[in-house]
Write a protein that holds these residues in place. Structure first.
Motif, PDB file in Angstrom:
ATOM      1  N   GLU A  92       0.784  -1.208  -0.208  1.00 56.77           N
ATOM      2  CA  GLU A  92       0.013   0.001   0.058  1.00 56.77           C
ATOM      3  C   GLU A  92       0.788   1.331  -0.122  1.00 56.77           C
ATOM      4  N   GLY A  93       0.383   2.337  -0.573  1.00 55.61           N
ATOM      5  CA  GLY A  93       0.898   3.528  -0.495  1.00 55.61           C
ATOM      6  C   GLY A  93       2.027   4.025  -1.590  1.00 55.61           C
ATOM      7  N   GLN A  94       2.304   5.032  -1.616  1.00 57.87           N
ATOM      8  CA  GLN A  94       3.248   5.771  -2.569  1.00 57.87           C
ATOM      9  C   GLN A  94       4.857   5.722  -1.853  1.00 57.87           C
ATOM     10  N   ILE A  95       5.767   5.575  -2.539  1.00 56.06           N
ATOM     11  CA  ILE A  95       7.262   5.817  -2.122  1.00 56.06           C
ATOM     12  C   ILE A  95       7.277   6.918  -1.127  1.00 56.06           C
ATOM     13  N   GLU A  96       6.582   8.154  -1.393  1.00 51.69           N
ATOM     14  CA  GLU A  96       6.778   9.167  -0.631  1.00 51.69           C
ATOM     15  C   GLU A  96       6.049   9.046   0.802  1.00 51.69           C
ATOM     16  N   ASP A  97       5.245   8.377   0.643  1.00 54.14           N
ATOM     17  CA  ASP A  97       4.600   7.775   1.915  1.00 54.14           C
ATOM     18  C   ASP A  97       5.494   7.105   3.049  1.00 54.14           C
ATOM     19  N   TYR A  98       6.209   6.338   2.435  1.00 57.31           N
ATOM     20  CA  TYR A  98       7.268   5.578   3.067  1.00 57.31           C
ATOM     21  C   TYR A  98       8.287   6.575   3.758  1.00 57.31           C
ATOM     22  N   ILE A  99       8.805   7.406   2.971  1.00 60.37           N
ATOM     23  CA  ILE A  99       9.696   8.254   3.285  1.00 60.37           C
ATOM     24  C   ILE A  99       9.471   9.389   4.473  1.00 60.37           C
ATOM     25  N   LYS A 100       8.193   9.762   4.253  1.00 60.63           N
ATOM     26  CA  LYS A 100       7.498  10.481   5.400  1.00 60.63           C
ATOM     27  C   LYS A 100       7.320   9.658   6.729  1.00 60.63           C
ATOM     28  N   ALA A 101       6.813   8.439   6.616  1.00 62.52           N
ATOM     29  CA  ALA A 101       6.817   7.748   7.764  1.00 62.52           C
ATOM     30  C   ALA A 101       8.243   7.556   8.341  1.00 62.52           C
ATOM     31  N   ALA A 102       9.298   7.294   7.535  1.00 61.73           N
ATOM     32  CA  ALA A 102      10.598   7.125   8.070  1.00 61.73           C
ATOM     33  C   ALA A 102      11.000   8.614   8.843  1.00 61.73           C
ATOM     34  N   ILE A 103      10.776   9.598   8.372  1.00 60.76           N
ATOM     35  CA  ILE A 103      11.083  10.702   8.785  1.00 60.76           C
ATOM     36  C   ILE A 103      10.377  10.943  10.410  1.00 60.76           C
ATOM     37  N   GLU A 104       8.980  10.803  10.219  1.00 57.90           N
ATOM     38  CA  GLU A 104       8.184  10.872  11.452  1.00 57.90           C
ATOM     39  C   GLU A 104       8.983   9.894  12.440  1.00 57.90           C
ATOM     40  N   LYS A 105       9.448   8.777  12.078  1.00 54.74           N
ATOM     41  CA  LYS A 105      10.021   7.639  13.258  1.00 54.74           C
ATOM     42  C   LYS A 105      11.629   8.182  13.615  1.00 54.74           C
ATOM     43  N   GLY A 106      12.113   9.225  12.960  1.00 49.08           N
ATOM     44  CA  GLY A 106      13.530   9.644  13.218  1.00 49.08           C
ATOM     45  C   GLY A 106      14.428   8.675  12.730  1.00 49.08           C
ATOM     46  N   LEU A 107      14.312   8.158  11.516  1.00 49.13           N
ATOM     47  CA  LEU A 107      15.286   7.324  10.733  1.00 49.13           C
ATOM     48  C   LEU A 107      16.306   8.324  10.093  1.00 49.13           C
ATOM     49  N   GLN A 108      17.418   7.911  10.072  1.00 50.24           N
ATOM     50  CA  GLN A 108      18.327   8.717   9.272  1.00 50.24           C
ATOM     51  C   GLN A 108      18.442   8.218   7.796  1.00 50.24           C
ATOM     52  N   TYR A 109      18.413   6.900   7.545  1.00 47.24           N
ATOM     53  CA  TYR A 109      18.403   6.329   6.014  1.00 47.24           C
ATOM     54  C   TYR A 109      17.133   5.450   5.904  1.00 47.24           C
ATOM     55  N   ILE A 110      16.450   5.708   4.708  1.00 47.02           N
ATOM     56  CA  ILE A 110      15.386   5.005   4.275  1.00 47.02           C
ATOM     57  C   ILE A 110      15.812   4.333   2.883  1.00 47.02           C
ATOM     58  N   GLY A 111      15.663   2.827   2.793  1.00 43.50           N
ATOM     59  CA  GLY A 111      15.992   2.428   1.497  1.00 43.50           C
ATOM     60  C   GLY A 111      14.640   2.213   0.817  1.00 43.50           C
ATOM     61  N   ILE A 112      14.346   2.398  -0.570  1.00 45.67           N
ATOM     62  CA  ILE A 112      13.270   1.736  -1.037  1.00 45.67           C
ATOM     63  C   ILE A 112      13.733   0.696  -2.130  1.00 45.67           C
ATOM     64  N   ALA A 113      12.995  -0.390  -2.026  1.00 42.97           N
ATOM     65  CA  ALA A 113      13.631  -1.778  -2.527  1.00 42.97           C
ATOM     66  C   ALA A 113      12.392  -2.549  -2.950  1.00 42.97           C
ATOM     67  N   ASP A 114      11.697  -1.948  -3.714  1.00 41.73           N
ATOM     68  CA  ASP A 114      10.618  -2.548  -4.503  1.00 41.73           C
ATOM     69  C   ASP A 114      10.915  -3.981  -5.238  1.00 41.73           C
ATOM     70  N   HIS A 115       9.853  -4.869  -5.559  1.00 41.44           N
ATOM     71  CA  HIS A 115      10.214  -6.120  -6.024  1.00 41.44           C
ATOM     72  C   HIS A 115      10.683  -5.709  -7.476  1.00 41.44           C
ATOM     73  N   SER A 116      11.714  -6.393  -8.081  1.00 44.59           N
ATOM     74  CA  SER A 116      12.023  -6.356  -9.424  1.00 44.59           C
ATOM     75  C   SER A 116      11.139  -6.927 -10.450  1.00 44.59           C
ATOM     76  N   PRO A 117      10.961  -6.395 -11.524  1.00 39.52           N
ATOM     77  CA  PRO A 117      10.069  -7.165 -12.569  1.00 39.52           C
ATOM     78  C   PRO A 117      10.755  -8.435 -12.958  1.00 39.52           C
ATOM     79  N   TYR A 118       9.637  -9.174 -13.733  1.00 38.30           N
ATOM     80  CA  TYR A 118      10.181 -10.383 -14.215  1.00 38.30           C
ATOM     81  C   TYR A 118      10.881 -10.219 -15.371  1.00 38.30           C
ATOM     82  N   PHE A 119      12.172  -9.879 -15.479  1.00 38.31           N
ATOM     83  CA  PHE A 119      12.889  -9.204 -16.640  1.00 38.31           C
ATOM     84  C   PHE A 119      13.076 -10.374 -17.757  1.00 38.31           C
ATOM     85  N   TYR A 120      12.840 -11.540 -17.528  1.00 33.28           N
ATOM     86  CA  TYR A 120      13.172 -12.980 -18.501  1.00 33.28           C
ATOM     87  C   TYR A 120      11.730 -12.889 -19.283  1.00 33.28           C
TER      88      TYR A 120
END
Length: 269
Positions: free
Chosen positions: A16-44
């Motif tokens: 659920e949610g946009q990438i920016e939602d996760y970044i804002k949640a990380a800021i609210e929780k006081g994280l210094q680093y937030i990694g976005i790592a969504d599932h890779s497409p099935y490139f094959y």
């Protein structure tokens, strides 16, 4: 200092949610680093989006990368946004995936084995009717693929290395200790980290991946430990990070690691 390298968003089809939602949640929780790592497409695949409920379309990968890079710049004075991806590992397609990733400035790539014998590891009922010998063979195949992923040179982090227990807690009791031992030895020699992933609490098994027993053996083989909530909703960002730190200290670890521009950085415990 707090970080979380494993988060998802709407593109994968089961978060659920946009990438920016996760970044804002990380800021609210006081994280210094937030990694976005969504599932890779099935490139094959010849299909643009082979499994819409599992991963983004191939045609959407460029937009994903560019959005993260845009948000990295937008929020640079508030938090470090890291560009990552959780990549499936298919040995026969490893070179193809690696070629895709070379095009982009990833901070890190998480390598996860989600399929064994072409069956998703989380598929409920996949163990039904299997003999004890077949249970052992599947578990050994799983860890053989993790070993191959460690030696591939593609990944900085290996994802949830006992996640097959997610909907089948008895997985941990299948007698294949030698396979786990060899896997941790290979990972240590390859210089790849493994994550403590706190998403097990969202599945039948509860708790974290991997087990304390695996973490104890990982320490023996000098394996680096990273962290990821595997959040599929913004509220899970950084979940149990402090508890994980304390447990790692109890086991005997002195540090955790994270990655910026694929360079290993250390967080002392």
């Amino acid at each position: 200092m707090t970080f979380d390298l494993h988060t998802h968003h709407y593109r994968c089809g089961h978060a659920e949610g946009q990438i920016e939602d996760y970044i804002k949640a990380a800021i609210e929780k006081g994280l210094q680093y937030i990694g976005i790592a969504d599932h890779s497409p099935y490139f094959y695949s010849e299909e643009d989006q082979l499994y819409p409920g599992i991963a983004m379309p191939i045609s959407g990968f460029e937009a994903y990368v560019q959005e993260v890079l845009h948000l990295k710049e937008k929020y640079k004075n508030q938090i470090h946004v890291l560009l990552g991806v959780e990549s499936d590992f298919f040995p026969q397609h490893a070179a193809l995936y690696a070629d895709y990733y070379k095009k982009y400035p990833f901070d890190y790539i998480i390598g996860s084995v989600h399929y064994v014998d072409d069956v998703n590891i989380f598929k409920q009922g996949r163990w039904d009717g299997l003999s004890e010998a077949e249970h052992i063979r599947v578990k050994e195949s799983y860890y053989d693929m993790i070993q191959q992923s460690a030696k591939s040179g593609i990944f900085q982090v290996l994802g949830h290395i006992d996640a097959m227990k997610g909907f089948y807690p008895a997985f941990s009791d299948i007698p294949a200790d030698h396979a786990i031992e060899q896997t941790l030895k290979v990972i240590g020699e390859a210089g790849v980290s493994i994550e403590v992933n706190t998403s097990g609490g969202t599945k039948a098994v509860g708790g974290w991946y991997p087990s304390d027993l695996i973490l104890e053996r990982a320490l023996h083989y000098g394996v680096d430990i990273s962290f990821g909530s595997d959040a599929h909703i913004p509220s899970r960002i950084g979940e149990d990070f402090d508890k994980v730190k304390d447990r790692l200290k109890d086991i005997g670890f002195k540090e955790m690691v994270y990655f910026v521009q694929k360079q290993r950085r250390v967080l002392p415990l």
